[in-house]
Scaffold this active site. Structure first.
Site, PDB file in Angstrom:
ATOM      1  N   ARG A   1      13.688   1.887  30.239  1.00 25.87           N
ATOM      2  CA  ARG A   1      12.435   1.285  30.709  1.00 25.87           C
ATOM      3  C   ARG A   1      11.479   2.340  31.259  1.00 25.87           C
ATOM      4  NH1 ARG A   1      14.169  -1.479  35.115  1.00 25.87           N
ATOM      5  NH2 ARG A   1      13.159   0.000  36.490  1.00 25.87           N
TER       6      ARG A   1
ATOM      7  N   TYR B   1     -13.186 -10.773  28.442  1.00 26.77           N
ATOM      8  CA  TYR B   1     -12.192 -11.473  27.606  1.00 26.77           C
ATOM      9  C   TYR B   1     -11.635 -12.635  28.438  1.00 26.77           C
ATOM     10  CZ  TYR B   1      -7.570 -11.841  25.291  1.00 26.77           C
ATOM     11  OH  TYR B   1      -6.427 -12.277  24.679  1.00 26.77           O
TER      12      TYR B   1
ATOM     13  N   ASP C   1     -12.350  -2.241  30.186  1.00 24.90           N
ATOM     14  CA  ASP C   1     -11.661  -2.661  28.968  1.00 24.90           C
ATOM     15  C   ASP C   1     -12.488  -2.093  27.815  1.00 24.90           C
ATOM     16  OD1 ASP C   1     -10.831  -3.972  26.660  1.00 24.90           O
ATOM     17  OD2 ASP C   1     -10.476  -5.890  27.673  1.00 24.90           O
TER      18      ASP C   1
ATOM     19  N   LYS D   1      -5.207  -4.018  18.964  1.00 23.23           N
ATOM     20  CA  LYS D   1      -6.357  -4.157  18.048  1.00 23.23           C
ATOM     21  C   LYS D   1      -6.470  -2.915  17.156  1.00 23.23           C
ATOM     22  CE  LYS D   1      -7.010  -7.856  20.459  1.00 23.23           C
ATOM     23  NZ  LYS D   1      -6.341  -9.060  20.049  1.00 23.23           N
TER      24      LYS D   1
HETATM   25  C1  LIG Z   1     -11.418  -7.346  24.589  1.00 24.75           C
HETATM   26  C2  LIG Z   1      -9.979  -7.684  24.683  1.00 24.75           C
HETATM   27  N1  LIG Z   1      -9.264  -7.191  25.692  1.00 24.75           N
HETATM   28  C3  LIG Z   1      -7.955  -7.456  25.841  1.00 24.75           C
HETATM   29  C4  LIG Z   1      -7.294  -8.262  24.945  1.00 24.75           C
HETATM   30  C5  LIG Z   1      -5.853  -8.582  25.185  1.00 24.75           C
HETATM   31  O1  LIG Z   1      -5.029  -7.865  24.328  1.00 24.75           O
HETATM   32  P1  LIG Z   1      -3.558  -8.408  23.980  1.00 24.75           P
HETATM   33  O2  LIG Z   1      -3.754  -9.558  23.037  1.00 24.75           O
HETATM   34  O3  LIG Z   1      -2.876  -7.240  23.406  1.00 24.75           O
HETATM   35  O4  LIG Z   1      -2.954  -8.866  25.270  1.00 24.75           O
HETATM   36  C6  LIG Z   1      -7.983  -8.788  23.864  1.00 24.75           C
HETATM   37  C7  LIG Z   1      -7.289  -9.650  22.884  1.00 24.75           C
HETATM   38  O5  LIG Z   1      -7.904 -10.306  22.061  1.00 24.75           O
HETATM   39  C8  LIG Z   1      -9.366  -8.509  23.735  1.00 24.75           C
HETATM   40  O6  LIG Z   1     -10.087  -9.030  22.725  1.00 24.75           O
END
Ligand SMILES: Cc1ncc(COP(=O)(O)O)c(C=O)c1O
Length: 387
Positions: free
Chosen positions: A55, A108, A180, A205
């Site tokens: 881990r 998000y 983000d 992504k």
């Molecule tokens: C802008 C953005 N940040 C964070 C996330 C979260 O990522 P995860 O799906 O890997 O948790 C997403 C997922 O769609 C996203 O579009």
């Protein structure tokens, strides 16, 4: 050569490789490990070994973390089990009970739900702010504001934030700046150069890039590295060797894929602007986008995700549009090689976004753009047939 002098495309190819430690094998292999054995008691008690327990890191996770740190230009990266996990870790690294977070209103949606429904139970308060606020964020900062969270462009509505202006005000008040940066990736927006302390990525992504891995990371600057690493360790956050391997493999081709995603998205955005069914296209690389000047100032490229406001149509016609598409898959993700489309649902509380017709989100994949246009054209024809 000093890694810092290399272009990002070169770092994406070379950083984090450990071939010498793996018989010359180019890619760090998948390490599936819980237990790591010690040679003798003295070594165990000294604790001075590169790997202690699965881990807490393996060559698979370390390769990825080192590659990301080099690409981001940060001090330390930790990998997480998803992008949302990374967002939660970043906030928990700088906030505790009694602290306050300023969160961008276009974040998000699950970031909002985590703040409102879980962090609130632990005494962390969240206030939302207009993505276009810039230095005006000063009026919202409180003595207990520990984090200003940005996401630029905003999820679904694609506003570009003035991150440097926000960061200079936040820092003057002793708050950390978290971003983000999933849309731009470290290739197209340099989070640290624009004032962020923590750069967060849903590597699910573009870094994964093939719709087959859930993974995230937080990259920290010098002043935040120790706290982020400790919080990551104490919360037991982990990403598997298989997932680190897939993310690292995706990373190697990120620059070339992003270029194509961006070209396809811009071509689609311009084409959509000409369609009579479309009211507005939300994509900062368009010269008439409200965020274009900031995007041009701060970003070095645009990726494949954009928003489209359609002119008002009945729900039945919208369903005909979606259901007739053959190349655009309907699914809640983006960043993979394939094109996607979903209806967008907004959750704003601090700012208004007016849209008379349905808002949709399109991810331009790596297909030939003429085929994508033809697919959307047949979707628009289906709207006509349904009304
Ligand atoms: C802008 C953005 N940040 C964070 C996330 C979260 O990522 P995860 O799906 O890997 O948790 C997403 C997922 O769609 C996203 O579009």
């Amino acid at each position: 050569m000093d890694e810092k002098d290399l272009k990002k495309e070169t770092r994406a190819v070379h950083a984090g490789r450990m071939s010498r430690e793996h018989f010359g094998v180019v890619n760090t292999p998948v390490y599936r490990a819980s237990t790591i054995l010690y040679r003798d008691l003295a070594t165990l008690e000294a604790g001075k070994v590169p790997y202690i327990y699965g881990r807490r890191g393996t060559p698979s996770s370390r390769s990825l973390e080192e590659a990301i740190t080099a690409l981001e230009g940060g001090a330390r990266t930790v990998v997480c089990s998803s992008g949302l996990n990374a967002i939660a870790l970043a906030i928990l690294s700088v906030c505790g009970a009694g602290d306050h977070v300023l969160m961008v209103d276009s974040c998000y949606a699950p970031t909002r739900f985590t703040c409102d429904r879980t962090f609130s139970r632990y005494g962390i308060q969240t206030t939302y702010y207009d993505p276009c606020i810039g230095a005006g964020i000063e009026t919202l900062l409180r003595p207990n504001t520990k984090a200003v969270f940005c996401e630029s462009p905003g999820s679904l509505t694609f506003e570009i934030q003035d991150v440097p202006a926000i960061a200079s005000v936040a820092h003057a008040h002793g708050a950390s700046v978290l971003i983000d940066n999933t849309w731009a990736t470290p290739l197209y927006f340099d989070a640290f150069a624009h004032g962020a302390d923590l750069s967060i990525q849903a590597a699910t992504k573009y870094i994964g890039g093939h719709a087959d891995v859930m993974i995230g990371y937080v990259c920290a600057n010098d002043s935040h590295a120790a706290r982020v690493a400790q919080t990551h360790d104490h919360l037991g956050i982990y990403a598997s060797g298989d997932d680190c391997f897939l993310a690292l493999r995706g990373l190697r081709t990120l620059p070339i894929r992003l270029k194509r995603h961006g070209e396809n998205a811009l071509a689609l955005a311009r084409w959509l602007q000409q369609r009579p069914e479309v009211a507005r296209v939300l994509y900062p690389a368009l010269a008439d986008d409200p965020g274009h000047a900031l995007w041009e100032r701060d970003f070095t490229g645009a990726t494949g995700l954009l928003g489209v406001e359609l002119k008002p149509i009945p729900q039945k016609a919208l369903a005909s549009f979606f259901d007739s598409l053959e190349l655009f898959g309907m699914g809640y993700s983006w960043g993979g090689y394939e094109s996607l489309i979903v209806p967008s649902k907004l959750h704003r509380t601090a700012s208004k976004f007016d849209a008379a017709g349905p808002l949709i989100r399109i991810h331009a994949g790596l297909e030939a753009v003429e085929d994508l246009q033809a697919d959307l054209a047949q979707g628009f024809d289906a709207i006509g047939n349904a009304t």
